[in-house]
Write an enzyme that holds these catalytic residues in place. Structure first.
Site, PDB file in Angstrom:
ATOM      1  N   THR A  15       0.915  -1.304  -0.235  1.00  0.00           N
ATOM      2  CA  THR A  15       0.179   0.047  -0.136  1.00  0.00           C
ATOM      3  C   THR A  15       0.820   1.235  -0.048  1.00  0.00           C
ATOM      4  O   THR A  15       0.337   2.211   0.006  1.00  0.00           O
ATOM      5  CB  THR A  15      -1.109  -0.084   1.043  1.00  0.00           C
ATOM      6  N   GLY A  16       2.024   1.215   0.191  1.00  0.00           N
ATOM      7  CA  GLY A  16       2.905   2.441  -0.020  1.00  0.00           C
ATOM      8  C   GLY A  16       3.302   2.912  -1.143  1.00  0.00           C
ATOM      9  O   GLY A  16       3.065   2.377  -2.246  1.00  0.00           O
ATOM     10  N   VAL A  18       6.360   3.168  -2.758  1.00  0.00           N
ATOM     11  CA  VAL A  18       7.075   2.073  -3.670  1.00  0.00           C
ATOM     12  C   VAL A  18       6.348   0.780  -3.901  1.00  0.00           C
ATOM     13  O   VAL A  18       6.251   0.256  -5.049  1.00  0.00           O
ATOM     14  CB  VAL A  18       8.266   1.944  -2.650  1.00  0.00           C
ATOM     15  N   SER A  44      -3.741  -1.872   7.161  1.00  0.00           N
ATOM     16  CA  SER A  44      -4.298  -1.804   5.518  1.00  0.00           C
ATOM     17  C   SER A  44      -4.879  -2.973   5.409  1.00  0.00           C
ATOM     18  O   SER A  44      -5.368  -3.086   4.176  1.00  0.00           O
ATOM     19  CB  SER A  44      -3.020  -1.646   4.555  1.00  0.00           C
ATOM     20  N   CYS A 132      17.808   4.943  -3.416  1.00  0.00           N
ATOM     21  CA  CYS A 132      17.356   5.691  -4.630  1.00  0.00           C
ATOM     22  C   CYS A 132      18.554   6.560  -5.102  1.00  0.00           C
ATOM     23  O   CYS A 132      18.675   6.638  -6.203  1.00  0.00           O
ATOM     24  CB  CYS A 132      16.040   6.466  -4.485  1.00  0.00           C
ATOM     25  N   GLN A 158      16.459  16.135  -3.474  1.00  0.00           N
ATOM     26  CA  GLN A 158      15.485  14.889  -3.483  1.00  0.00           C
ATOM     27  C   GLN A 158      14.053  15.329  -3.288  1.00  0.00           C
ATOM     28  O   GLN A 158      13.666  16.027  -2.420  1.00  0.00           O
ATOM     29  CB  GLN A 158      16.096  14.140  -2.312  1.00  0.00           C
ATOM     30  N   SER A 161       8.612  12.167  -2.097  1.00  0.00           N
ATOM     31  CA  SER A 161       8.224  10.890  -2.380  1.00  0.00           C
ATOM     32  C   SER A 161       9.170  10.086  -1.672  1.00  0.00           C
ATOM     33  O   SER A 161       8.746   8.860  -1.454  1.00  0.00           O
ATOM     34  CB  SER A 161       7.827  10.597  -3.509  1.00  0.00           C
ATOM     35  N   ARG A 239      16.463  18.272   0.747  1.00  0.00           N
ATOM     36  CA  ARG A 239      15.096  17.687   0.144  1.00  0.00           C
ATOM     37  C   ARG A 239      14.405  19.035  -0.410  1.00  0.00           C
ATOM     38  O   ARG A 239      14.659  20.287   0.048  1.00  0.00           O
ATOM     39  CB  ARG A 239      14.232  17.606   1.372  1.00  0.00           C
ATOM     40  N   HIS A 246      14.301  12.525  -8.032  1.00  0.00           N
ATOM     41  CA  HIS A 246      15.725  13.151  -7.675  1.00  0.00           C
ATOM     42  C   HIS A 246      16.596  13.679  -8.539  1.00  0.00           C
ATOM     43  O   HIS A 246      16.763  13.127  -9.618  1.00  0.00           O
ATOM     44  CB  HIS A 246      16.552  12.093  -6.701  1.00  0.00           C
TER      45      HIS A 246
END
Ligand code: 25A
Ligand code: L14
Length: 341
Positions: A15-16, A18, A44, A132, A158, A161, A239, A246
């Site tokens: 559910t995230g 990623v 979830s 990432c 970055q 997300s 950020r 990114h």
């Protein structure tokens, strides 16, 4: 892994941000899936997600959830990985883990398929998906290794997300005008700042050496993936109020003079790289260009004015795709290609 027509797949953290990108990527690639098991936290459980035109119910992860699973894709954070990866391996699954839990373990390969695909086959049940920011950096550095890389200075820009769905929701709420009530949570508990119309030089938590964990990942993970244990890296991770993608401003110092033209030629057509570098027509990489793609875009390639050993470049990728879900599915595809009859 044994060769099969179809493989049973589990996604932990489905559910995230990623996890959802992993599902879209498996779907888009037509991955040969038998059973598909969607796992998340008990919060979830019962939610449904669509895959291949069918609805699947999300189940709470349990000790027994991995029975019969061939490949388990994990993206539920480091503590969930530490709990469930050993259980999944014991039940016969190969785990591709997107968390930081196992990345620096000597027994666990840390794999970017364009860079060190062979490492995937030395696994003992767990393969780690790198951070990432590190993935897109090493995709752009790998073709340049033969010039003799000595020192990489990198500042990142970055997307939110990278901190998961909650952070996307916090930034969009701020931009929507609720800035007073939804100040952005940093990785340091209890400290919040505005993220809209702002720039925050913190990604992940601070360590005692004054660097953030994210900055240390850029050093330690790049060394491991590139197989360059003495590589010097000077990282700053920042950020910015971008949702997906990114960016990185990178200065690469070589052991001999190297020109921008040589770097551009080497990167053009390299695996996973798209060179976008036409300043006369204002063509350069930016996050909205990378969004939704699996490529690493490189541009602004130019010689350092002060140093003929150094070339500068700007590197951009979708952090949820090349930085996480697509890299993980690429690893799963390697396992399938290498499966033995
Ligand atoms: O713990 P760490 O290491 O600090 O990790 C922090 C978080 O960063 C994200 C990921 O958050 C992680 O939990 N993350 C990690 N690596 C990342 C990367 N490379 C990364 N993000 C980007 N790039 P996340 O929000 O993306 O996803 C977390 C998923 O893990 C499930 N989970 C959490 N703890 C668990 C667990 N599963 C099993 N056991 C545990 N102990 C988590 O499930 C989620 O699937 P959940 O039940 O907590 O779901 C959260 C709820 O959030 C809402 N939601 C999430 N995504 C969306 C969404 N709603 C709409 N659209 C979405 N895309 C849902 O309501 C969902 O129920
Ligand atoms: O280590 O804050 O893969 O953007 C990647 C993104 C940790 C958090 C990891 C962020 C995560 C990080």
């Amino acid at each position: 892994m044994k060769k099969k027509e179809r493989y049973n797949i589990a996604v932990l953290g489905a559910t995230g941000a990623v996890g959802r990108a992993m599902l879209h990527t498996l779907e888009r690639r037509g991955f040969p899936i038998g059973d598909l098991r969607l796992l998340a936290s008990p919060r979830s459980a019962g939610q449904t997600l669509e895959f291949g035109g069918r609805l699947y119910e999300v189940q709470a992860a349990t000790e027994e959830a991995f029975a019969g699973v061939d490949i388990a894709l994990f993206s539920a954070g480091a503590s969930a990985s530490l709990t469930y990866a050993p259980l999944a391996v014991r039940q016969g699954a190969v785990v591709v883990d997107n968390s930081s839990a196992y990345r620096l373990e000597p027994d666990v390969p840390l794999v970017v398929p364009e860079v060190n695909p062979d490492a995937a086959f030395s696994h003992k049940g767990i393969i780690a998906n790198p951070n990432c920011s590190t993935i897109q950096l090493v995709v752009a550095l790998k073709p340049l290794v033969e010039f003799g890389i000595e020192h990489v200075s990198v500042s990142t820009y970055q997307a939110v997300s990278g901190m998961g769905q909650k952070a996307i929701d916090a930034l969009t709420a701020e931009v929507g005008g609720n800035a007073e009530t939804t100040l952005f949570p940093t990785a340091s508990q209890d400290t919040r700042y505005p993220m809209a119309y702002n720039v925050l030089p913190q990604c992940d938590v601070f360590l005692d050496n004054g660097y953030t964990k994210e900055e240390m990942k850029l050093l330690n993970e790049s060394r491991k993936i590139l197989g360059l244990p003495d590589l010097k890296v000077s990282p700053t991770a920042v950020r910015v109020p971008v949702i997906y993608g990114h960016s990185e401003s990178v200065a690469v110092r070589f052991s001999k003079p190297v020109s921008a033209e040589e770097v551009r030629a080497k990167l053009t057509g390299a695996p996973g790289v798209v060179v976008v570098d036409d300043p006369q027509h204002a063509r350069f990489p930016h996050p909205r260009m990378a969004e939704g793609t699996g490529d690493t875009f490189v541009g602004r390639i130019r010689q350092d004015l002060a140093d003929e050993y150094t070339v500068l470049m700007f590197v951009v990728a979708d952090n949820l795709l090349k930085g996480a879900a697509w890299n993980a599915v690429q690893i799963a595809e390697l396992l399938v290609q290498g499966a033995e009859a």
